[in-house]
Design an enzyme around this catalytic site. Structure first.
Site, PDB file in Angstrom:
ATOM      1  N   CYS A  86       0.813  -1.218   0.000  1.00 53.59           N
ATOM      2  CA  CYS A  86       0.000   0.000   0.000  1.00 53.59           C
ATOM      3  C   CYS A  86       0.844   1.266   0.000  1.00 53.59           C
ATOM      4  CB  CYS A  86      -0.893   0.019   1.229  1.00 53.59           C
ATOM      5  SG  CYS A  86       0.093  -0.016   2.729  1.00 53.59           S
TER       6      CYS A  86
ATOM      7  N   CYS B 237      -0.773  -4.525   7.864  1.00 56.70           N
ATOM      8  CA  CYS B 237      -0.583  -3.307   8.665  1.00 56.70           C
ATOM      9  C   CYS B 237       0.102  -3.660   9.989  1.00 56.70           C
ATOM     10  CB  CYS B 237      -1.914  -2.619   8.935  1.00 56.70           C
ATOM     11  SG  CYS B 237      -3.022  -2.562   7.517  1.00 56.70           S
TER      12      CYS B 237
HETATM   13 FE1  FES Z   1      -1.159  -0.670   4.319  1.00 61.05          FE
HETATM   14 FE2  FES Z   1      -2.556  -0.478   6.441  1.00 61.05          FE
HETATM   15  S1  FES Z   1      -3.314  -0.436   4.425  1.00 61.05           S
HETATM   16  S2  FES Z   1      -0.419  -0.384   6.288  1.00 61.05           S
END
Ligand code: FES
Length: 146
Positions: free
Chosen positions: A39, A109
C-alpha cells in the site's frame, strides 16, 4: 450498521500513544523505518535503550499510513516499554492483529509494526557494535601514535 473496526483500533487511532521522534543520532536510540509494498504506507518506530540493562525505557512512532497501521504502532510502543530487547523480538504481528481484531486484509498493517520493532532493535545493536569497536580501536591508535 456493521461495525468495521474493533473499538481498540478506534481508541488507538483516535488517541495514539507515544507519537513522536527521538534523535536518530542518539547512541541509545534505535530507529526502525519500514514500508509496506502492498500500500506504500510507512512506519517509523524508535526505541530508547538503557545500555547497562538492555531494557527499552521509551518508545515512539510516526506512521504515515492507514488507521490499522497507526493503531498497530501505537500498541507496539506500549508493549515494548520496560521490556528487554530480546523479549520484543518475539512479538508477532498475529498477536497485534488479534489484540486489535484486524480483518485479514489489514494483516499487513500489523506486519509493519512487527518489522519496525525488529528493525529498531537491529539499528540499536548495529550502532552499539560500531561504538564498541571504536572504543576498542582507540587505545591501539594511541599506542601507535606514541
Ligand atoms: Fe497498508 Fe494499512 S493499508 S499499512
Amino acid at each position: 450498521k456493521p461495525r468495521m473496526y474493533h473499538e481498540r483500533v478506534v481508541d488507538h487511532y483516535s488517541n495514539p500513544r507515544n507519537v513522536g521522534s527521538f534523535d536518530k543520532k542518539d547512541p541509545n536510540v534505535g530507529t526502525g523505518l519500514v514500508g509496506a509494498p502492498a500500500c506504500g504506507d510507512v512506519m517509523k518506530l524508535q526505541i530508547r535503550v538503557d545500555d547497562e540493562s538492555g531494557k527499552i525505557v521509551d518508545a515512539c512512532f510516526k506512521t504515515f499510513g492507514c488507521g490499522s497501521a497507526i493503531a498497530s504502532s501505537s500498541v507496539v510502543t506500549e508493549w515494548v516499554k520496560g521490556k528487554q530487547m530480546e523479549e520484543v523480538l518475539s512479538i508477532k504481528n498475529t498477536e497485534i492483529a488479534k489484540h486489535l481484531s484486524l480483518p485479514p486484509v489489514k494483516l499487513h498493517c500489523s506486519m509493519l509494526a512487527e518489522d519496525a520493532i525488529k528493525a529498531a532493535v537491529k539499528d540499536y545493536e548495529t550502532k552499539r557494535a560500531k561504538s564498541n569497536s571504536i572504543e576498542e580501536a582507540a587505545p591501539v591508535k594511541k599506542a601507535a601514535d606514541a
